[in-house]
Design an enzyme around this catalytic site. Structure first.
Site, PDB file in Angstrom:
ATOM      1  N   THR A 179       0.832  -1.201   0.000  1.00 52.90           N
ATOM      2  CA  THR A 179       0.000   0.000   0.000  1.00 52.90           C
ATOM      3  C   THR A 179       0.866   1.251   0.000  1.00 52.90           C
ATOM      4  O   THR A 179       1.958   1.266   0.583  1.00 52.90           O
ATOM      5  CB  THR A 179      -0.948   0.002   1.222  1.00 52.90           C
ATOM      6  OG1 THR A 179      -1.675   1.226   1.236  1.00 52.90           O
ATOM      7  CG2 THR A 179      -0.204  -0.123   2.534  1.00 52.90           C
ATOM      8  N   SER A 211      -1.286   3.350  10.590  1.00 55.24           N
ATOM      9  CA  SER A 211      -2.263   2.556  11.355  1.00 55.24           C
ATOM     10  C   SER A 211      -1.659   1.173  11.586  1.00 55.24           C
ATOM     11  O   SER A 211      -0.669   0.800  10.938  1.00 55.24           O
ATOM     12  CB  SER A 211      -3.582   2.401  10.583  1.00 55.24           C
ATOM     13  OG  SER A 211      -3.408   1.491   9.504  1.00 55.24           O
ATOM     14  N   TYR A 218      -2.919  -1.506  10.638  1.00 55.69           N
ATOM     15  CA  TYR A 218      -3.026  -2.193   9.345  1.00 55.69           C
ATOM     16  C   TYR A 218      -1.849  -1.819   8.429  1.00 55.69           C
ATOM     17  O   TYR A 218      -1.171  -2.701   7.879  1.00 55.69           O
ATOM     18  CB  TYR A 218      -4.351  -1.835   8.641  1.00 55.69           C
ATOM     19  CG  TYR A 218      -4.240  -1.930   7.143  1.00 55.69           C
ATOM     20  CD1 TYR A 218      -4.146  -3.163   6.509  1.00 55.69           C
ATOM     21  CD2 TYR A 218      -4.155  -0.770   6.351  1.00 55.69           C
ATOM     22  CE1 TYR A 218      -3.980  -3.248   5.131  1.00 55.69           C
ATOM     23  CE2 TYR A 218      -3.994  -0.854   4.982  1.00 55.69           C
ATOM     24  CZ  TYR A 218      -3.901  -2.088   4.370  1.00 55.69           C
ATOM     25  OH  TYR A 218      -3.727  -2.162   3.012  1.00 55.69           O
ATOM     26  N   HIS A 219      -1.615  -0.506   8.284  1.00 60.02           N
ATOM     27  CA  HIS A 219      -0.539  -0.096   7.375  1.00 60.02           C
ATOM     28  C   HIS A 219       0.807  -0.644   7.861  1.00 60.02           C
ATOM     29  O   HIS A 219       1.669  -1.007   7.057  1.00 60.02           O
ATOM     30  CB  HIS A 219      -0.499   1.436   7.241  1.00 60.02           C
ATOM     31  CG  HIS A 219      -1.634   2.016   6.428  1.00 60.02           C
ATOM     32  ND1 HIS A 219      -2.788   2.510   6.991  1.00 60.02           N
ATOM     33  CD2 HIS A 219      -1.798   2.154   5.082  1.00 60.02           C
ATOM     34  CE1 HIS A 219      -3.597   2.944   6.033  1.00 60.02           C
ATOM     35  NE2 HIS A 219      -3.033   2.735   4.865  1.00 60.02           N
ATOM     36  N   LYS A 279       1.574  -4.085   6.611  1.00 57.27           N
ATOM     37  CA  LYS A 279       2.086  -4.119   5.226  1.00 57.27           C
ATOM     38  C   LYS A 279       3.597  -3.877   5.195  1.00 57.27           C
ATOM     39  O   LYS A 279       4.308  -4.438   4.360  1.00 57.27           O
ATOM     40  CB  LYS A 279       1.394  -3.041   4.395  1.00 57.27           C
ATOM     41  CG  LYS A 279      -0.077  -3.274   4.168  1.00 57.27           C
ATOM     42  CD  LYS A 279      -0.285  -4.406   3.181  1.00 57.27           C
ATOM     43  CE  LYS A 279      -1.693  -4.459   2.668  1.00 57.27           C
ATOM     44  NZ  LYS A 279      -1.966  -5.627   1.835  1.00 57.27           N
TER      45      LYS A 279
HETATM   46  P1  NAD Z   1     -11.215  -7.164   0.641  1.00 58.47           P
HETATM   47  O1  NAD Z   1     -11.345  -7.209   2.112  1.00 58.47           O
HETATM   48  O2  NAD Z   1     -12.406  -6.787  -0.174  1.00 58.47           O
HETATM   49  O3  NAD Z   1     -10.681  -8.581   0.088  1.00 58.47           O
HETATM   50  C1  NAD Z   1      -9.722  -9.344   0.774  1.00 58.47           C
HETATM   51  C2  NAD Z   1     -10.136 -10.800   0.645  1.00 58.47           C
HETATM   52  O4  NAD Z   1      -9.152 -11.613   1.319  1.00 58.47           O
HETATM   53  C3  NAD Z   1     -11.484 -11.100   1.302  1.00 58.47           C
HETATM   54  O5  NAD Z   1     -12.326 -11.789   0.399  1.00 58.47           O
HETATM   55  C4  NAD Z   1     -11.134 -11.959   2.519  1.00 58.47           C
HETATM   56  O6  NAD Z   1     -12.133 -12.912   2.814  1.00 58.47           O
HETATM   57  C5  NAD Z   1      -9.817 -12.597   2.091  1.00 58.47           C
HETATM   58  N1  NAD Z   1      -8.914 -12.935   3.211  1.00 58.47           N
HETATM   59  C6  NAD Z   1      -8.472 -12.122   4.200  1.00 58.47           C
HETATM   60  N2  NAD Z   1      -7.638 -12.794   5.026  1.00 58.47           N
HETATM   61  C7  NAD Z   1      -7.539 -14.063   4.538  1.00 58.47           C
HETATM   62  C8  NAD Z   1      -6.832 -15.222   4.938  1.00 58.47           C
HETATM   63  N3  NAD Z   1      -6.042 -15.218   6.021  1.00 58.47           N
HETATM   64  N4  NAD Z   1      -6.961 -16.354   4.194  1.00 58.47           N
HETATM   65  C9  NAD Z   1      -7.749 -16.382   3.094  1.00 58.47           C
HETATM   66  N5  NAD Z   1      -8.461 -15.308   2.673  1.00 58.47           N
HETATM   67  C10 NAD Z   1      -8.352 -14.156   3.391  1.00 58.47           C
HETATM   68  O7  NAD Z   1      -9.975  -6.192   0.323  1.00 58.47           O
HETATM   69  P2  NAD Z   1      -9.588  -5.488  -1.054  1.00 58.47           P
HETATM   70  O8  NAD Z   1     -10.081  -4.095  -1.024  1.00 58.47           O
HETATM   71  O9  NAD Z   1      -9.927  -6.368  -2.182  1.00 58.47           O
HETATM   72  O10 NAD Z   1      -8.008  -5.432  -0.888  1.00 58.47           O
HETATM   73  C11 NAD Z   1      -7.205  -6.502  -1.382  1.00 58.47           C
HETATM   74  C12 NAD Z   1      -5.746  -6.217  -1.102  1.00 58.47           C
HETATM   75  O11 NAD Z   1      -5.371  -4.996  -1.732  1.00 58.47           O
HETATM   76  C13 NAD Z   1      -5.412  -6.067   0.378  1.00 58.47           C
HETATM   77  O12 NAD Z   1      -4.179  -6.670   0.639  1.00 58.47           O
HETATM   78  C14 NAD Z   1      -5.321  -4.569   0.569  1.00 58.47           C
HETATM   79  O13 NAD Z   1      -4.440  -4.255   1.614  1.00 58.47           O
HETATM   80  C15 NAD Z   1      -4.792  -4.113  -0.772  1.00 58.47           C
HETATM   81  N6  NAD Z   1      -5.191  -2.736  -1.086  1.00 58.47           N
HETATM   82  C16 NAD Z   1      -6.508  -2.401  -1.211  1.00 58.47           C
HETATM   83  C17 NAD Z   1      -6.850  -1.078  -1.504  1.00 58.47           C
HETATM   84  C18 NAD Z   1      -8.272  -0.614  -1.628  1.00 58.47           C
HETATM   85  O14 NAD Z   1      -8.505   0.594  -1.817  1.00 58.47           O
HETATM   86  N7  NAD Z   1      -9.268  -1.500  -1.562  1.00 58.47           N
HETATM   87  C19 NAD Z   1      -5.840  -0.129  -1.686  1.00 58.47           C
HETATM   88  C20 NAD Z   1      -4.508  -0.517  -1.544  1.00 58.47           C
HETATM   89  C21 NAD Z   1      -4.179  -1.831  -1.248  1.00 58.47           C
HETATM   90  N1  USQ Z   2     -11.240  10.158   4.864  1.00 58.55           N
HETATM   91  C1  USQ Z   2     -12.126  11.217   5.006  1.00 58.55           C
HETATM   92  N2  USQ Z   2     -13.450  10.933   5.061  1.00 58.55           N
HETATM   93  C2  USQ Z   2     -13.937   9.666   4.965  1.00 58.55           C
HETATM   94  C3  USQ Z   2     -13.032   8.598   4.799  1.00 58.55           C
HETATM   95  C4  USQ Z   2     -11.685   8.882   4.755  1.00 58.55           C
HETATM   96  O1  USQ Z   2     -11.727  12.384   5.076  1.00 58.55           O
HETATM   97  O2  USQ Z   2     -15.165   9.505   5.031  1.00 58.55           O
HETATM   98  C5  USQ Z   2      -9.790  10.428   4.771  1.00 58.55           C
HETATM   99  C6  USQ Z   2      -8.940   9.721   5.822  1.00 58.55           C
HETATM  100  O3  USQ Z   2      -8.846  10.483   7.009  1.00 58.55           O
HETATM  101  C7  USQ Z   2      -7.619   9.572   5.096  1.00 58.55           C
HETATM  102  C8  USQ Z   2      -8.026   9.442   3.629  1.00 58.55           C
HETATM  103  O4  USQ Z   2      -9.358   9.929   3.533  1.00 58.55           O
HETATM  104  O5  USQ Z   2      -6.862  10.742   5.227  1.00 58.55           O
HETATM  105  C9  USQ Z   2      -7.976   8.034   3.105  1.00 58.55           C
HETATM  106  O6  USQ Z   2      -8.771   7.195   3.926  1.00 58.55           O
HETATM  107  P1  USQ Z   2      -9.436   5.852   3.339  1.00 58.55           P
HETATM  108  O7  USQ Z   2     -10.282   5.257   4.396  1.00 58.55           O
HETATM  109  O8  USQ Z   2     -10.028   6.139   2.018  1.00 58.55           O
HETATM  110  O9  USQ Z   2      -8.128   4.985   3.025  1.00 58.55           O
HETATM  111  P2  USQ Z   2      -7.092   4.240   3.972  1.00 58.55           P
HETATM  112  O10 USQ Z   2      -7.538   4.156   5.373  1.00 58.55           O
HETATM  113  O11 USQ Z   2      -5.744   4.849   3.728  1.00 58.55           O
HETATM  114  O12 USQ Z   2      -7.111   2.767   3.414  1.00 58.55           O
HETATM  115  C10 USQ Z   2      -7.492   2.430   2.063  1.00 58.55           C
HETATM  116  C11 USQ Z   2      -7.713   0.924   2.014  1.00 58.55           C
HETATM  117  C12 USQ Z   2      -6.398   0.214   2.350  1.00 58.55           C
HETATM  118  C13 USQ Z   2      -5.301   0.700   1.413  1.00 58.55           C
HETATM  119  C14 USQ Z   2      -5.180   2.225   1.441  1.00 58.55           C
HETATM  120  C15 USQ Z   2      -4.268   2.754   0.347  1.00 58.55           C
HETATM  121  O13 USQ Z   2      -8.728   0.541   2.932  1.00 58.55           O
HETATM  122  O14 USQ Z   2      -6.567  -1.179   2.201  1.00 58.55           O
HETATM  123  O15 USQ Z   2      -4.073   0.148   1.800  1.00 58.55           O
HETATM  124  O16 USQ Z   2      -6.472   2.809   1.165  1.00 58.55           O
HETATM  125  S1  USQ Z   2      -3.313   4.115   0.901  1.00 58.55           S
HETATM  126  O17 USQ Z   2      -4.217   5.123   1.454  1.00 58.55           O
HETATM  127  O18 USQ Z   2      -2.600   4.605  -0.236  1.00 58.55           O
HETATM  128  O19 USQ Z   2      -2.450   3.610   1.941  1.00 58.55           O
END
Ligand code: NAD
Ligand code: USQ
Length: 382
Positions: free
Chosen positions: A144, A179, A181-182, A185
């Site tokens: 990420t 966070s 979570y981050h 990664k």
């Molecule tokens: P999502 O939660 O929709 O999908 C993740 C999937 O992985 C789910 O279907 C869940 O059931 C499965 N999963 C989680 N843990 C597991 C485990 N231990 N074993 C088997 N399956 C498991 O998430 P997404 O939005 O599709 O994100 C996918 C990936 O991309 C993540 O690694 C996330 O960090 C990364 N990512 C997402 C975004 C975004 O904006 N959605 C941005 C940047 C990075």
């Molecule tokens: N934010 C608002 N209002 C909202 C939601 C979010 O102002 O209603 C702000 C947050 O404070 C933050 C920014 O928008 O500053 C992004 O928040 P987000 O919830 O859209 O994204 P984030 O928490 O960073 O996480 C999401 C995905 C995660 C992925 C990440 C990419 O859930 O899986 O890793 O985006 S990145 O942001 O580049 O790290």
């Protein structure tokens, strides 16, 4: 190619599995379906009605004639993972299977521990299974952009050349994740980098920005194939949330000043980036990092764009600034490099009023599914 898509029932994984299958690859999905259980835990839902994984895959088979195999299980269970990899013998392993919500990871100690164990142990298991059973398999791991945080200098793609006391080296770019979570990664990235060096694993870490939209050409073919769309304050992400808020007449929830700037990309570009990584594998022992986003926006800019589009459709929409539940800079420098995927052929689909309008149309269609209590944030960082 034989490709495993772990997390293939999720928001990014499902359209990616379909897209790779459409290109003629032999795709197998691994997913524990835990994302659907987190909806139950949070009393939330996808805005769109998502079919079960079995029903989705059967419909895809019927429409395309391509069978996607499914393995329901947790990659934290090594025996299960070994069995799947032994059967599939993948040439590429696309790893989306993590807990990906920053707010979910910040709920309390249990959720932080769960997130880090799920993500870090899952990725370690994937690294060990590749070493043990398919040492030439290319790991494509979703990282990420948030691993880097918001430093006051340009963000490079994975590495930065540093000169110190008269000596130079190319070093991993400093990480300042925001966070639990981050942080998971960042831990993954370090583990992957080490195993590339030590065991000769080939890996691509895709530092993805925030993904918006939901449809791809494949998910649009039938309602049974529709992708999930998150709007709640725990799993919903900035732009998608604003569009859905506009659809239900809710104020757009900009946290604090809204100067937080991030990289964004359309889900249609996510699937293409994965294809590019699959087609251009890292070398043996190489730990390659690509920044996977196409444009930068501040949160306030996005809210204003959504408001304009919504107003043109006759919706009355307000932007409101609410107390920021997170600990993050609201005004900061942000300039992140993202040329490597472009150099390999990515043609970005940029954010326009038409794109926002088309996502808004989907949100309007399903707006009755929104549980309004889930829109305002409840999880805080402190
Ligand atoms: P999502 O939660 O929709 O999908 C993740 C999937 O992985 C789910 O279907 C869940 O059931 C499965 N999963 C989680 N843990 C597991 C485990 N231990 N074993 C088997 N399956 C498991 O998430 P997404 O939005 O599709 O994100 C996918 C990936 O991309 C993540 O690694 C996330 O960090 C990364 N990512 C997402 C975004 C975004 O904006 N959605 C941005 C940047 C990075
Ligand atoms: N934010 C608002 N209002 C909202 C939601 C979010 O102002 O209603 C702000 C947050 O404070 C933050 C920014 O928008 O500053 C992004 O928040 P987000 O919830 O859209 O994204 P984030 O928490 O960073 O996480 C999401 C995905 C995660 C992925 C990440 C990419 O859930 O899986 O890793 O985006 S990145 O942001 O580049 O790290």
């Amino acid at each position: 190619m034989k490709i495993i898509v772990a997390g293939g029932d999720g928001f990014c994984g499902w359209p990616t599995a379909l897209y790779l299958s459409k290109q003629g690859h032999d795709v197998a999905i691994i997913d524990s379906i835990i994302r659907r259980k987190w909806d139950d835990e949070l009393r939330s839902n996808s805005l769109t009605p998502i079919a079960s994984l079995e029903a989705r895959v059967d419909k895809w088979d019927e429409i395309s004639g391509n069978r996607i195999k499914t393995y329901i299980g947790d990659i934290n269970h090594y025996d299960f993972l070994q069995e799947v990899v032994r059967q599939e013998q993948p040439e590429a392993f696309v790893h989306f299977a993590e807990q990906r919500s920053a707010p979910y990871s910040m709920i309390d100690r249990e959720h932080a521990v769960f997130t880090q164990v799920n993500n870090v142990v899952g990725t370690l298991n994937v690294l060990y299974v590749i070493k043990e059973l398919v040492p030439d398999c290319h790991l494509i791991k979703l990282g990420t952009m948030g691993e880097y945080g918001t430093p006051n200098i340009d963000i490079e793609e994975g590495y930065i050349e540093i000169e110190h006391n008269g000596r130079k080296d190319l070093l991993p770019y400093p990480k300042q994740p925001g966070s639990m979570y981050h942080l998971s990664k960042v831990h993954d990235s370090h583990n992957i980098m080490f195993t590339c060096k030590a065991w000769g694993i080939r890996a691509t870490d895709l530092n993805q920005g925030i993904v918006y939209g939901l449809h791809t050409d494949e998910t649009q073919l039938d309602e049974m194939l529709i992708n999930r769309l998150d709007y709640d304050s725990v799993f919903g992400t900035a732009l998608n949330r604003f569009i859905i808020q506009a659809a239900i007449g809710h104020d757009l929830t900009v946290y604090g000043k809204g100067g937080q700037t991030r990289g964004f990309l359309n889900i249609k570009d996510t699937v293409r980036c994965i294809e590019i990584a699959v087609e251009n594998p890292a070398d043996k022992g190489e730990f390659r990092v690509f920044n996977q986003f196409t444009e930068e926006f501040s949160v306030l800019e996005l809210a204003k764009m959504v408001k304009n589009v919504a107003n043109k459709k006759g919706l009355s929409t307000n932007v409101s600034h609410i107390d920021n539940p997170r600990v993050e800079l609201e005004n900061h420098y942000y300039n992140a490099m993202h040329t490597k995927l472009r150099n390999l052929g990515l043609e970005a689909q940029l954010l326009t009023d038409e794109v926002i309008g088309s996502i808004l149309d989907v949100a309007l269609k399903y707006k009755d599914h929104v549980i309004v209590n889930n829109v305002l944030p409840t999880v805080t960082w402190k």
